[in-house]
Design a protein around this motif. Sequence first.
Motif, PDB file in Angstrom:
ATOM      1  N   ALA A 255      -0.047  -3.145  -0.052  1.00 56.52           N
ATOM      2  CA  ALA A 255       1.399  -3.196  -0.292  1.00 56.52           C
ATOM      3  C   ALA A 255       1.894  -1.828  -0.751  1.00 56.52           C
ATOM      4  O   ALA A 255       2.918  -1.322  -0.275  1.00 56.52           O
ATOM      5  CB  ALA A 255       1.715  -4.270  -1.323  1.00 56.52           C
ATOM      6  N   GLN A 256       1.124  -1.203  -1.645  1.00 56.21           N
ATOM      7  CA  GLN A 256       1.507   0.126  -2.124  1.00 56.21           C
ATOM      8  C   GLN A 256       1.456   1.163  -1.016  1.00 56.21           C
ATOM      9  O   GLN A 256       2.318   2.030  -0.909  1.00 56.21           O
ATOM     10  CB  GLN A 256       0.564   0.569  -3.235  1.00 56.21           C
ATOM     11  CG  GLN A 256       0.972   0.102  -4.594  1.00 56.21           C
ATOM     12  CD  GLN A 256       0.186   0.838  -5.657  1.00 56.21           C
ATOM     13  OE1 GLN A 256      -0.007   2.044  -5.589  1.00 56.21           O
ATOM     14  NE2 GLN A 256      -0.287   0.088  -6.634  1.00 56.21           N
ATOM     15  N   LEU A 257       0.395   1.070  -0.211  1.00 56.89           N
ATOM     16  CA  LEU A 257       0.232   2.039   0.873  1.00 56.89           C
ATOM     17  C   LEU A 257       1.411   1.955   1.838  1.00 56.89           C
ATOM     18  O   LEU A 257       1.949   2.976   2.290  1.00 56.89           O
ATOM     19  CB  LEU A 257      -1.075   1.738   1.603  1.00 56.89           C
ATOM     20  CG  LEU A 257      -1.637   2.854   2.481  1.00 56.89           C
ATOM     21  CD1 LEU A 257      -1.877   4.098   1.651  1.00 56.89           C
ATOM     22  CD2 LEU A 257      -2.927   2.399   3.129  1.00 56.89           C
ATOM     23  N   MET A 258       1.832   0.733   2.149  1.00 59.10           N
ATOM     24  CA  MET A 258       2.955   0.566   3.080  1.00 59.10           C
ATOM     25  C   MET A 258       4.248   1.083   2.448  1.00 59.10           C
ATOM     26  O   MET A 258       5.065   1.724   3.111  1.00 59.10           O
ATOM     27  CB  MET A 258       3.111  -0.911   3.463  1.00 59.10           C
ATOM     28  CG  MET A 258       1.986  -1.455   4.323  1.00 59.10           C
ATOM     29  SD  MET A 258       1.770  -0.532   5.855  1.00 59.10           S
ATOM     30  CE  MET A 258       0.073  -0.031   5.737  1.00 59.10           C
ATOM     31  N   ALA A 259       4.451   0.805   1.161  1.00 52.84           N
ATOM     32  CA  ALA A 259       5.651   1.303   0.485  1.00 52.84           C
ATOM     33  C   ALA A 259       5.666   2.835   0.512  1.00 52.84           C
ATOM     34  O   ALA A 259       6.680   3.456   0.836  1.00 52.84           O
ATOM     35  CB  ALA A 259       5.697   0.788  -0.953  1.00 52.84           C
ATOM     36  N   GLY A 260       4.511   3.443   0.208  1.00 57.10           N
ATOM     37  CA  GLY A 260       4.426   4.910   0.228  1.00 57.10           C
ATOM     38  C   GLY A 260       4.684   5.464   1.612  1.00 57.10           C
ATOM     39  O   GLY A 260       5.392   6.465   1.769  1.00 57.10           O
TER      40      GLY A 260
END
Lengths: 291, 319
Positions: A255-260
């Motif tokens: 989820a964090q990777l996609m947000a970044g």
Amino acid sequence: MTATQIQAKARIKSRTRKPWTPSQIILTLLGVAVSAVWMAPLAWALFTSLKSETEAVEVPPHWLPKVWTAQAWKAIFETGNITNWFVNSLVVSVCVTAIVLLVSALAGYGFARTEFRFKGALMGLVMAGLMVSPAVLGVPLFTTVQQMGMVDTYWGMILPQCAPAAMVYILYKFFQGIPRELEEAAFIDGAGRWRVFFTIIVPLSRPSLSAVGIFTFIASWNNFLWPYMVTNNPDLMTLPNGIATVMNSYGIQWAQLMAGGLMAGLPLIIVFVFFQRQIVAGVAHTGLAGQ
Amino acid sequence: MTATSAEATLAPASKPIRSTSAGSADSLRARMGRRLQHGGWFIAPFLVLFALFVIWPILRGIYLSFTDANVSGVGANFVGWDNYREAFHDPLVWDSLGHSAYFTLLVVPCITVIAFLMAMLAHHIERAKWLWRLCFFAPFLLPSTVAGNLWQWLFNPGTGMVNYVLGIDTAWLTEKSTAMLAVVICTLWWTVGFSFLLYLAALQSIPDHLYEAAKLDGANAWHRMVHITLPMLRNITGLVIALQILASLQVFDQAVVIYDFGPGPEESTRTFVQYTLEEGFTSYRVGYASAISIIFFVIIASVALGRMWLLRKREEGVR
């Protein structure tokens, strides 16, 4: 972006334009289908970024989050260096774009409209430069930059991106097409070369220059390989770099990777939304498309 | 300003324009000739950067390729053709070159066709043109690492969307047979936008009157496409293919991001650039890495020169 949204948008416009013909309906449906396929990965990234980390890795996967949460977006700002990388990317890309525009416009004009010794040979050399990129000669380029003491510096990231033979060539082709009479008239009125360049040539070439500028900015903002080679210090990393090398090392938090990732792509997507007419016109103008 | 206004300014040239100049047409030409000599200064800033970051690295690469230099190149010994001889017998050189070539062979035709079809769609749909452009071009605006990460996520066998949507159960990223295909799919999605834009601009520059004339002559849509659109797009197709071959041979980013900087299943996605960088930065064999860089440069240069030669031949053929 869903198909229905696109159709709704099309329907609003249709009131002011020509009526639907069968071929337009078929083409539009095809367009919707292709767009849906092309946008699906981005939609998937967006929805993933709005899930919790545990929901993101559930099997089987589902499109929409059951519980919508901005936790991943908060986390990238709190835990990561992302604002720092963002600023680095901005500094590097803006400097590269400014230097490339100035240097390649001057050189393109010099090659197109002035005579000097060894011009033919130099032009050949520049054409040879079209084949050199950090991908082809990364190791020797790195040792050169290392020799100059520019590893882990802004200059080390910026300057090697600033000798783009391709941009010189594009502008050279464009300047060749400007009628000579314009310049000759100005010379007779007593203007010098530099004055002619800045008051006549540059304003005439605005579409080409903006296309070159925009593509340089995109390339530089998204450049991964060169900043990856030349920086080890996480404080100096650019956005694509930081995301690839540091985020993965924590163990993958999707989820964090996609947000970044969306954060990294957003600025350019916004730029494109506002400037797309100029970009397409610029591509046509530069003769990139015509040749 | 047009040619006529330039002539109008030229007309009183028989009188002195400035007190210092003689004013005859001859001296005017001489003065312009002198101005032309200053061209060198326009090139100078570019030339400095070009010399430092393109020419010098090539020369340095050639020099290093004949040495056993390690990290910094200091204290290197001259080893003659040893690096080249070793590269020739190094199976990894051939494998990685093969992977890059295989990738290029798959990507180039697909991108050309998809970009053309997308441009035709975006050009011919009359409504919401900006939306189609945005949808087809947006992936190109993402950094390669983001595209790589995204597809790594999509190809994930359990949690990824590709298998779920297609209703299949393929281990995309761990099977040798599908590993490079995954990189190809990611690349198509990510980079087709640029070629699409080139095609779109080219389509817009085809004059309308050609189509109108053809319509009057009773040509249907298919005839117009085969006899007007495709021939008018021949140059741009050549350019798209050439740019795409050069870019694809240099593939690196997506492949390493999808496989977490590793060589992929059974080392099946290690590209030529990746191998060069591994030798240079992981094994610290700068001399050997330089030698294979030079080999690669020669290959790329031959492809580009080959294209120029073909173009020239075709132009001569037309005449």
